[in-house]
Write a protein that holds these residues in place. Structure first.
Motif, short mmCIF file in Angstrom:
data_model
loop_
_atom_site.label_atom_id
_atom_site.label_comp_id
_atom_site.label_asym_id
_atom_site.label_seq_id
_atom_site.Cartn_x
_atom_site.Cartn_y
_atom_site.Cartn_z
N ILE A 32 41.48 -21.79 -50.69
CA ILE A 32 42.00 -22.01 -49.34
C ILE A 32 42.85 -20.82 -48.89
CG2 ILE A 32 43.57 -23.44 -47.95
CD1 ILE A 32 40.97 -24.85 -48.52
N LEU A 33 43.75 -20.35 -49.74
CA LEU A 33 44.61 -19.23 -49.37
C LEU A 33 43.81 -17.94 -49.20
CD1 LEU A 33 47.69 -19.85 -51.70
CD2 LEU A 33 47.58 -20.18 -49.23
N ARG A 34 42.75 -17.79 -49.97
CA ARG A 34 41.96 -16.55 -49.90
C ARG A 34 41.11 -16.48 -48.64
NH1 ARG A 34 37.10 -16.01 -52.49
NH2 ARG A 34 37.67 -17.66 -53.95
N ILE A 35 40.51 -17.62 -48.23
CA ILE A 35 39.57 -17.56 -47.10
C ILE A 35 40.25 -17.77 -45.75
CG2 ILE A 35 37.65 -18.32 -48.54
CD1 ILE A 35 37.90 -21.08 -47.21
N ASP A 69 45.21 -8.66 -55.56
CA ASP A 69 44.58 -7.38 -55.19
C ASP A 69 44.50 -7.23 -53.67
OD1 ASP A 69 44.27 -6.85 -57.86
OD2 ASP A 69 42.15 -7.42 -57.95
N THR A 70 44.26 -8.34 -52.97
CA THR A 70 44.13 -8.31 -51.52
C THR A 70 45.47 -8.07 -50.83
OG1 THR A 70 42.24 -9.83 -51.61
CG2 THR A 70 43.37 -9.61 -49.49
N TRP A 71 46.51 -8.77 -51.28
CA TRP A 71 47.80 -8.72 -50.60
C TRP A 71 48.77 -7.69 -51.20
CZ3 TRP A 71 49.23 -11.34 -46.19
CH2 TRP A 71 48.32 -12.28 -45.72
N ASP A 76 53.99 -12.05 -52.41
CA ASP A 76 55.15 -12.93 -52.57
C ASP A 76 55.64 -13.45 -51.21
OD1 ASP A 76 55.05 -12.68 -55.28
OD2 ASP A 76 56.62 -11.16 -55.42
N CYS A 77 55.67 -12.58 -50.22
CA CYS A 77 56.10 -12.99 -48.88
C CYS A 77 55.11 -13.97 -48.27
CB CYS A 77 56.25 -11.76 -47.97
SG CYS A 77 57.62 -10.69 -48.43
N PHE A 78 53.82 -13.72 -48.50
CA PHE A 78 52.77 -14.62 -47.99
C PHE A 78 52.90 -16.01 -48.61
CE2 PHE A 78 48.34 -16.21 -48.67
CZ PHE A 78 48.07 -16.55 -47.34
N ILE A 79 53.09 -16.05 -49.92
CA ILE A 79 53.24 -17.33 -50.62
C ILE A 79 54.50 -18.04 -50.16
CG2 ILE A 79 53.60 -18.42 -52.87
CD1 ILE A 79 50.74 -17.37 -52.39
N LEU A 80 55.58 -17.30 -49.99
CA LEU A 80 56.84 -17.89 -49.54
C LEU A 80 56.68 -18.53 -48.17
CD1 LEU A 80 59.86 -18.20 -50.30
CD2 LEU A 80 60.29 -16.08 -49.01
#
Length: 440
Positions: A32-35, A69-71, A76-80
């Motif tokens: 989900i997070l990847r696509i 690899d993508t981010w 970490d900011c994206f996950i947060l």
């Protein structure tokens, strides 16, 4: 059926995932997070007091390396921003979420609930299985019904929840109290009362914890045969969902044996790869987005369209390790031999009697003659024999399963995907596409 747009469907959605640190849930979260990075939020129910630490450990797993690899440093900011770890437990109403502000926020925001939490250990205690697989599913449903924006409830079950059936097994729902080829109806209330009575008796007598564990495992065996407790508690969970769903749209995914991923996020390779199960979950959500108050059941497996048998798995292993021998610590290639695969319990028991039980009886007689000089050898041999026979009895219902799971609903879903012109490879869950020898 309307054309598929997975990315559009997931955009700005808020999803609750239970059992988030489990094997399949992590693959679902990664996909989900990847696509769809424009997902609004993922609430991950984590059964841990230290939820922040659990989330951090989760995204350090190798499974998330494509995301890393993508981010890069921005991960970490994206996950947060996108992921919230929620300490809780499906054993309790309101999922045991103690932070009332967080709970109210979830009630307001959640669009989809995906229940992957379950105990999959076949020889677990009956009380633990009943609490998690049956009542846990009911608690997650109750939480979902409190969400004001809820569109859909997705529940991961098991194809083997049908019991020991043969022939073609349809994608039908289980009604409350259904027998499932068992000599009595499944009465959930009676089962709960039985468990509570037994636990109270054990507590009154001051039984030790290991004794309680053993007795509760035996209770499950008495009720449903050895190795069957897990799937019958899953069936009872489905019954509660069917009976109490009200107007909520429910999707039930029933995979067969889930194994390593086939391709996504990368290949790491019994019957259906884990990424295909996740793809089926996502596509079922998209396909039923505009079907309120419906209930759809999808068998996800290969038994109908691309069956794999255990003798084939042995053949694959034999050929592979003959061409690519394992090298031992002395630098020598390990020579593999062919193993005789037995196709019935009767043949297995005859083989064990000749090769193991009879020699052990002779050894025990010799041990008596020689003043118990071989006690250690006898005890170890007995231990190994009991271990092997226990494992055989535990997995026999699945290894020698005679049914074939009809996947008509899943095939209709695949056909709709093809007709919509979407990129099939990105969400492939067609068992016919699997080259089993290459996979293993």
């Amino acid at each position: 059926m309307e054309s598929f747009s997975v990315l559009q469907f997931l955009k700005d959605k808020t999803i609750l995932v239970t059992g988030a640190t489990g094997f399949l849930a992590k693959i679902f979260v990664e996909k989900i997070l990847r696509i769809q990075p424009n997902l609004k939020k993922l609430y991950l129910l984590i059964r841990a007091g230290d939820d922040k630490s659990a989330k951090q450990r989760m995204f350090q797993k190798d499974l998330f390396r494509v995301l890393r690899d993508t981010w890069g440093d921005s991960l970490d900011c994206f996950i947060l921003e996108k992921v919230v770890a929620v300490p809780g437990d499906i054993l309790y109403e309101d999922l045991g979420i103690k932070d009332s502000n967080l709970k109210e926020e979830m009630y307001r925001q959640i669009d989809l609930v995906v229940n992957v939490a379950a105990i999959t250990k076949f020889d677990e205690r009956y009380d633990a299985l009943l609490d998690t697989n049956t009542m846990g599913a009911f608690h997650v449903l109750g939480f979902a019904k409190n969400c004001t924006k809820i569109q859909m409830f997705v529940h991961l079950s098991s194809a083997y929840a049908c019991g020991e059936k043969s022939g073609l097994i349809p994608e039908n729902s289980f009604t409350m109290g259904e027998m499932l080829k068992w000599p009595r109806k499944l009465d959930i209330i009676a089962e709960k009362e039985l468990v509570e009575q037994k636990l109270n008796q054990l507590q009154t007598t001051g039984a030790a914890e290991d004794e309680v564990t053993s007795i509760m495992k035996d209770l499950g065996t008495e009720r449903f045969q050895y190795g069957q407790t897990h799937v019958f508690t899953k069936a009872m969970g489905e019954m509660l969902l069917d009976h109490h769903k009200d107007n909520l749209s429910i999707i039930i995914i029933r995979p067969t044996m889930i194994t390593s991923t086939y391709k996504e996020p990368f290949s790491v390779g019994l019957k259906i790869p884990a990424d295909m199960v996740v793809h089926s979950m996502i596509m079922a959500m998209v396909a039923n987005a505009n079907n309120p108050s419906s209930q759809m059941i999808y068998h996800v497996g290969s038994s109908l369209r691309n069956p794999i048998h255990f003798f084939q798995i042995h053949e694959f292993a034999f050929h592979y390790f003959t061409k690519n021998p394992y090298i031992d610590k002395y630098g020598n290639p390990v020579i593999v031999g062919k193993v005789k695969v037995l196709d019935s319990p009767a043949k297995f028991h005859r083989c064990m009697a000749v090769r193991s039980v009879l020699p052990l009886k002779v050894l025990e007689l010799v041990n008596l003659v020689f003043c118990r000089c071989f006690d250690d050898i006898c005890n170890e041999s007995n231990r190994r024999l009991k271990l092997v026979m226990g494992l055989v009895n535990l997995y026999k219902p699945y290894m020698l399963f005679q049914g074939i799971f009809d996947d008509t609903n899943s095939e209709k879903l695949r056909m709709a995907m093809r007709e919509s012109g979407m990129e099939l490879d990105s969400f492939n869950f067609d068992p016919k596409s699997i080259d089993w020898e290459d996979y293993f």
